[in-house]
Design a protein around this motif. Structure first.
Motif, PDB file in Angstrom:
ATOM      1  N   GLU A 155     -21.747  20.013 -32.196  1.00  0.00           N
ATOM      2  CA  GLU A 155     -23.155  20.289 -31.918  1.00  0.00           C
ATOM      3  C   GLU A 155     -23.708  19.094 -31.165  1.00  0.00           C
ATOM      4  O   GLU A 155     -23.343  17.954 -31.444  1.00  0.00           O
ATOM      5  N   SER A 156     -24.546  19.367 -30.190  1.00  0.00           N
ATOM      6  CA  SER A 156     -25.166  18.284 -29.434  1.00  0.00           C
ATOM      7  C   SER A 156     -26.462  18.797 -28.812  1.00  0.00           C
ATOM      8  O   SER A 156     -26.813  19.962 -28.949  1.00  0.00           O
ATOM      9  N   ASP A 157     -27.159  17.896 -28.150  1.00  0.00           N
ATOM     10  CA  ASP A 157     -28.371  18.271 -27.417  1.00  0.00           C
ATOM     11  C   ASP A 157     -28.015  18.479 -25.954  1.00  0.00           C
ATOM     12  O   ASP A 157     -27.111  17.838 -25.422  1.00  0.00           O
ATOM     13  N   ASP A 158     -28.729  19.383 -25.306  1.00  0.00           N
ATOM     14  CA  ASP A 158     -28.521  19.651 -23.898  1.00  0.00           C
ATOM     15  C   ASP A 158     -29.889  19.873 -23.251  1.00  0.00           C
ATOM     16  O   ASP A 158     -30.830  20.315 -23.911  1.00  0.00           O
ATOM     17  N   ALA A 159     -29.994  19.572 -21.969  1.00  0.00           N
ATOM     18  CA  ALA A 159     -31.244  19.781 -21.240  1.00  0.00           C
ATOM     19  C   ALA A 159     -31.379  21.247 -20.851  1.00  0.00           C
ATOM     20  O   ALA A 159     -30.432  21.872 -20.383  1.00  0.00           O
ATOM     21  N   VAL A 160     -32.572  21.791 -21.059  1.00  0.00           N
ATOM     22  CA  VAL A 160     -32.876  23.177 -20.723  1.00  0.00           C
ATOM     23  C   VAL A 160     -34.102  23.157 -19.813  1.00  0.00           C
ATOM     24  O   VAL A 160     -35.093  22.483 -20.115  1.00  0.00           O
ATOM     25  N   ALA A 161     -34.038  23.858 -18.695  1.00  0.00           N
ATOM     26  CA  ALA A 161     -35.162  23.889 -17.761  1.00  0.00           C
ATOM     27  C   ALA A 161     -36.376  24.544 -18.412  1.00  0.00           C
ATOM     28  O   ALA A 161     -36.251  25.536 -19.131  1.00  0.00           O
ATOM     29  N   VAL A 162     -37.546  23.968 -18.160  1.00  0.00           N
ATOM     30  CA  VAL A 162     -38.807  24.536 -18.634  1.00  0.00           C
ATOM     31  C   VAL A 162     -39.278  25.537 -17.590  1.00  0.00           C
ATOM     32  O   VAL A 162     -39.198  25.280 -16.390  1.00  0.00           O
ATOM     33  N   GLU A 163     -39.730  26.672 -18.025  1.00  0.00           N
ATOM     34  CA  GLU A 163     -40.235  27.687 -17.113  1.00  0.00           C
ATOM     35  C   GLU A 163     -41.617  28.110 -17.569  1.00  0.00           C
ATOM     36  O   GLU A 163     -41.839  28.360 -18.751  1.00  0.00           O
ATOM     37  N   GLU A 164     -42.564  28.149 -16.616  1.00  0.00           N
ATOM     38  CA  GLU A 164     -43.937  28.548 -16.921  1.00  0.00           C
ATOM     39  C   GLU A 164     -44.436  29.489 -15.836  1.00  0.00           C
ATOM     40  O   GLU A 164     -43.960  29.446 -14.704  1.00  0.00           O
ATOM     41  N   PRO A 165     -45.430  30.320 -16.156  1.00  0.00           N
ATOM     42  CA  PRO A 165     -45.992  31.198 -15.132  1.00  0.00           C
ATOM     43  C   PRO A 165     -46.894  30.417 -14.182  1.00  0.00           C
ATOM     44  O   PRO A 165     -47.451  29.380 -14.545  1.00  0.00           O
ATOM     45  N   LEU A 166     -47.023  30.905 -12.957  1.00  0.00           N
ATOM     46  CA  LEU A 166     -47.957  30.360 -11.985  1.00  0.00           C
ATOM     47  C   LEU A 166     -48.681  31.526 -11.324  1.00  0.00           C
ATOM     48  O   LEU A 166     -48.046  32.406 -10.739  1.00  0.00           O
ATOM     49  N   GLU A 167     -50.007  31.542 -11.462  1.00  0.00           N
ATOM     50  CA  GLU A 167     -50.816  32.549 -10.769  1.00  0.00           C
ATOM     51  C   GLU A 167     -51.249  31.968  -9.427  1.00  0.00           C
ATOM     52  O   GLU A 167     -51.750  30.846  -9.367  1.00  0.00           O
ATOM     53  N   HIS A 171     -62.210  34.982  -4.141  1.00  0.00           N
ATOM     54  CA  HIS A 171     -60.844  34.706  -4.607  1.00  0.00           C
ATOM     55  C   HIS A 171     -60.209  35.993  -5.105  1.00  0.00           C
ATOM     56  O   HIS A 171     -60.838  36.757  -5.821  1.00  0.00           O
ATOM     57  N   GLN A 172     -58.964  36.169  -4.709  1.00  0.00           N
ATOM     58  CA  GLN A 172     -58.233  37.378  -5.089  1.00  0.00           C
ATOM     59  C   GLN A 172     -56.876  36.975  -5.654  1.00  0.00           C
ATOM     60  O   GLN A 172     -56.118  36.260  -5.001  1.00  0.00           O
ATOM     61  N   PRO A 173     -56.562  37.409  -6.882  1.00  0.00           N
ATOM     62  CA  PRO A 173     -55.215  37.141  -7.409  1.00  0.00           C
ATOM     63  C   PRO A 173     -54.176  37.852  -6.547  1.00  0.00           C
ATOM     64  O   PRO A 173     -54.334  39.016  -6.204  1.00  0.00           O
ATOM     65  N   ILE A 174     -53.132  37.125  -6.175  1.00  0.00           N
ATOM     66  CA  ILE A 174     -52.079  37.674  -5.323  1.00  0.00           C
ATOM     67  C   ILE A 174     -50.805  37.921  -6.118  1.00  0.00           C
ATOM     68  O   ILE A 174     -50.168  38.952  -5.981  1.00  0.00           O
ATOM     69  N   SER A 175     -50.433  36.957  -6.981  1.00  0.00           N
ATOM     70  CA  SER A 175     -49.149  37.067  -7.669  1.00  0.00           C
ATOM     71  C   SER A 175     -49.123  36.170  -8.897  1.00  0.00           C
ATOM     72  O   SER A 175     -49.824  35.162  -8.957  1.00  0.00           O
ATOM     73  N   ILE A 176     -48.293  36.545  -9.837  1.00  0.00           N
ATOM     74  CA  ILE A 176     -47.912  35.662 -10.934  1.00  0.00           C
ATOM     75  C   ILE A 176     -46.399  35.574 -10.888  1.00  0.00           C
ATOM     76  O   ILE A 176     -45.706  36.592 -10.871  1.00  0.00           O
ATOM     77  N   THR A 177     -45.897  34.361 -10.816  1.00  0.00           N
ATOM     78  CA  THR A 177     -44.463  34.141 -10.727  1.00  0.00           C
ATOM     79  C   THR A 177     -44.048  33.106 -11.763  1.00  0.00           C
ATOM     80  O   THR A 177     -44.878  32.319 -12.219  1.00  0.00           O
ATOM     81  N   MET A 178     -42.808  33.128 -12.146  1.00  0.00           N
ATOM     82  CA  MET A 178     -42.285  32.113 -13.070  1.00  0.00           C
ATOM     83  C   MET A 178     -41.663  30.993 -12.249  1.00  0.00           C
ATOM     84  O   MET A 178     -41.031  31.248 -11.229  1.00  0.00           O
ATOM     85  N   ARG A 179     -41.882  29.747 -12.722  1.00  0.00           N
ATOM     86  CA  ARG A 179     -41.324  28.608 -12.010  1.00  0.00           C
ATOM     87  C   ARG A 179     -41.175  27.425 -12.948  1.00  0.00           C
ATOM     88  O   ARG A 179     -41.752  27.372 -14.027  1.00  0.00           O
ATOM     89  N   THR A 180     -40.348  26.457 -12.523  1.00  0.00           N
ATOM     90  CA  THR A 180     -40.290  25.169 -13.187  1.00  0.00           C
ATOM     91  C   THR A 180     -41.440  24.360 -12.608  1.00  0.00           C
ATOM     92  O   THR A 180     -41.547  24.250 -11.387  1.00  0.00           O
ATOM     93  N   PRO A 181     -42.358  23.835 -13.436  1.00  0.00           N
ATOM     94  CA  PRO A 181     -43.514  23.111 -12.905  1.00  0.00           C
ATOM     95  C   PRO A 181     -43.103  21.970 -11.979  1.00  0.00           C
ATOM     96  O   PRO A 181     -42.087  21.313 -12.178  1.00  0.00           O
ATOM     97  N   GLY A 182     -43.939  21.757 -10.985  1.00  0.00           N
ATOM     98  CA  GLY A 182     -43.708  20.732  -9.967  1.00  0.00           C
ATOM     99  C   GLY A 182     -43.629  21.394  -8.610  1.00  0.00           C
ATOM    100  O   GLY A 182     -43.125  22.518  -8.475  1.00  0.00           O
ATOM    101  N   ASP A 183     -44.147  20.762  -7.596  1.00  0.00           N
ATOM    102  CA  ASP A 183     -44.146  21.290  -6.225  1.00  0.00           C
ATOM    103  C   ASP A 183     -44.821  22.655  -6.149  1.00  0.00           C
ATOM    104  O   ASP A 183     -44.419  23.524  -5.360  1.00  0.00           O
TER     105      ASP A 183
END
Length: 112
Positions: A32-44, A57-69
């Motif tokens: 058993e060990s620890d491992d890095a797992v990517a964080v994923e969050e929604p972005l509207e 303002h008009q909502p266009i999309s909600i997508t999942m992404r790793t935060p940053g950029d």
């Protein structure tokens, strides 16, 4: 607060988190060990444009992404969807709501 053992991104939000895993070799558990797992969050992504002299303002999309950029992601998304043809069409990109810079909602305002 970021999860324990997480790696912060340039925005101060975690890009990865640590998770306990069970390793296997030849179908049998080994360690058993620890491992890095990517964080994923929604972005509207919202589009802001002037209509009848008012910024709307008009909502266009909600997508999942790793935060940053997030700004680059939103601009690229709008370009590939054919909503933007040039970066010259973009007046400003900003996070919406309280805690600007740390929210999961972006507004892309177009030039008039």
């Amino acid at each position: 607060m970021p999860p324990p053992g997480s790696k912060p991104s340039l925005t101060g939000r975690p890009e990865a988190s640590q998770a306990a895993i069970q390793r296997f070799e030849s179908g049998r558990p080994t360690t058993e060990s620890d491992d890095a797992v990517a964080v994923e969050e929604p972005l509207e992504i919202r589009l802001g444009r002037v209509e009848n002299g008012k910024l709307r303002h008009q909502p266009i999309s909600i997508t999942m992404r790793t935060p940053g950029d997030d700004f680059e992601l939103a601009a690229g998304f709008l370009f590939t969807e054919g909503i933007l043809q040039s970066s010259a069409q973009v007046r400003e990109i900003q996070h919406c709501g309280k805690g600007k810079g740390t929210t999961n909602t972006l507004r892309v305002d177009l030039v008039a």
